[in-house]
Design a protein around this motif. Sequence first.
Motif, short mmCIF file in Angstrom:
data_model
loop_
_atom_site.label_atom_id
_atom_site.label_comp_id
_atom_site.label_asym_id
_atom_site.label_seq_id
_atom_site.Cartn_x
_atom_site.Cartn_y
_atom_site.Cartn_z
N ARG A 151 0.07 11.95 -43.25
CA ARG A 151 1.41 11.62 -42.74
C ARG A 151 1.89 10.29 -43.31
NH1 ARG A 151 3.29 14.07 -38.05
NH2 ARG A 151 5.16 13.03 -38.78
N ASP A 152 2.19 10.27 -44.59
CA ASP A 152 2.60 9.01 -45.19
C ASP A 152 4.01 8.58 -44.80
OD1 ASP A 152 3.93 10.89 -46.71
OD2 ASP A 152 3.08 10.25 -48.62
N ASP A 153 4.68 9.39 -43.95
CA ASP A 153 5.97 8.99 -43.41
C ASP A 153 5.82 7.96 -42.28
OD1 ASP A 153 4.80 11.21 -41.96
OD2 ASP A 153 6.67 11.37 -40.82
N VAL A 154 4.59 7.77 -41.81
CA VAL A 154 4.30 6.79 -40.76
C VAL A 154 3.44 5.69 -41.39
CG1 VAL A 154 3.28 6.41 -38.49
CG2 VAL A 154 4.31 8.64 -39.03
N PRO A 155 3.87 4.44 -41.30
CA PRO A 155 3.06 3.36 -41.89
C PRO A 155 1.64 3.34 -41.33
CG PRO A 155 5.23 2.54 -41.23
CD PRO A 155 5.10 3.93 -40.69
N ALA A 156 0.68 3.06 -42.20
CA ALA A 156 -0.73 3.07 -41.81
C ALA A 156 -1.00 2.12 -40.65
CB ALA A 156 -1.61 2.70 -43.01
N ARG A 157 -0.41 0.94 -40.67
CA ARG A 157 -0.66 -0.01 -39.59
C ARG A 157 -0.14 0.50 -38.26
NH1 ARG A 157 -3.26 -4.06 -41.80
NH2 ARG A 157 -2.75 -4.82 -43.86
N VAL A 158 0.94 1.27 -38.28
CA VAL A 158 1.46 1.88 -37.05
C VAL A 158 0.46 2.91 -36.54
CG1 VAL A 158 3.27 3.38 -36.10
CG2 VAL A 158 3.89 1.46 -37.59
N VAL A 159 -0.06 3.74 -37.43
CA VAL A 159 -1.05 4.75 -37.06
C VAL A 159 -2.26 4.07 -36.40
CG1 VAL A 159 -2.68 6.49 -37.93
CG2 VAL A 159 -0.34 6.40 -38.83
N ILE A 160 -2.77 3.04 -37.05
CA ILE A 160 -3.96 2.35 -36.54
C ILE A 160 -3.68 1.75 -35.17
CG2 ILE A 160 -5.51 0.39 -36.93
CD1 ILE A 160 -5.07 0.99 -40.01
N THR A 161 -2.56 1.06 -35.03
CA THR A 161 -2.21 0.43 -33.75
C THR A 161 -2.06 1.48 -32.65
OG1 THR A 161 -1.10 -1.40 -34.87
CG2 THR A 161 -0.47 -0.99 -32.58
N GLU A 162 -1.43 2.59 -32.95
CA GLU A 162 -1.23 3.64 -31.95
C GLU A 162 -2.56 4.18 -31.43
OE1 GLU A 162 1.66 5.54 -30.77
OE2 GLU A 162 2.83 3.79 -31.38
N TYR A 163 -3.51 4.42 -32.34
CA TYR A 163 -4.79 4.98 -31.91
C TYR A 163 -5.69 3.94 -31.25
CZ TYR A 163 -3.38 9.42 -33.72
OH TYR A 163 -2.70 10.60 -33.91
N VAL A 164 -5.54 2.68 -31.61
CA VAL A 164 -6.26 1.63 -30.89
C VAL A 164 -5.72 1.56 -29.46
CG1 VAL A 164 -6.62 -0.88 -30.73
CG2 VAL A 164 -6.90 0.29 -32.93
N ASP A 165 -4.40 1.68 -29.30
CA ASP A 165 -3.81 1.69 -27.96
C ASP A 165 -4.33 2.88 -27.15
OD1 ASP A 165 -2.39 -0.60 -28.54
OD2 ASP A 165 -0.47 0.43 -28.86
#
Length: 164
Positions: free
Chosen positions: A113-127
């Motif tokens: 899903r390169d439409d979502v920035p990697a740092r957003v993905v990481i932050t979301e799953y850490v949350d």
Amino acid sequence: MAPRAGTSNRAALRSAARLAAVQALYQMDMTGIDLKEVVAEFTEHRLGQEIEGDQYNKVEDQSFADLVEGVVREQRSLDPLIDQQLAEGWRLTRVDSILRAILRSGAYELFTRDDVPARVVITEYVDIAHAFFGEDEPRVVNGILDRLGHKARPKEFAVSEAGK
């Protein structure tokens, strides 16, 4: 720059879709329920509903289905990538079921899903990890997804690290 109308609502719906996908993957892992059955159960009976006093959030249905179906479809290629990031002697099959669902879903998004920035993905799953665990597991999620993000999207990380 002002956000586009509906952007924050869409982000909230996507966040809820991630959490629901992790829950659905966990349910599949624990009960052996079939993919189509779990997606149908969540979309028809849980998402946006109140069940036994718990309110399930509305989600972006397409994101939810994409995450659950994509993780199941790509699991054979994702699991070895996650295994490589675990501490020596550990395999994904030894990891807690909910943590396994978080890592698989996060890895799927990073690689597809390169439409979502990697740092957003990481932050979301850490949350999401914080919603289920204390401090250790969210740190594990952060470390593993960060390393996978560097593998999946080296250019994205090179640009952000050059600006430090």
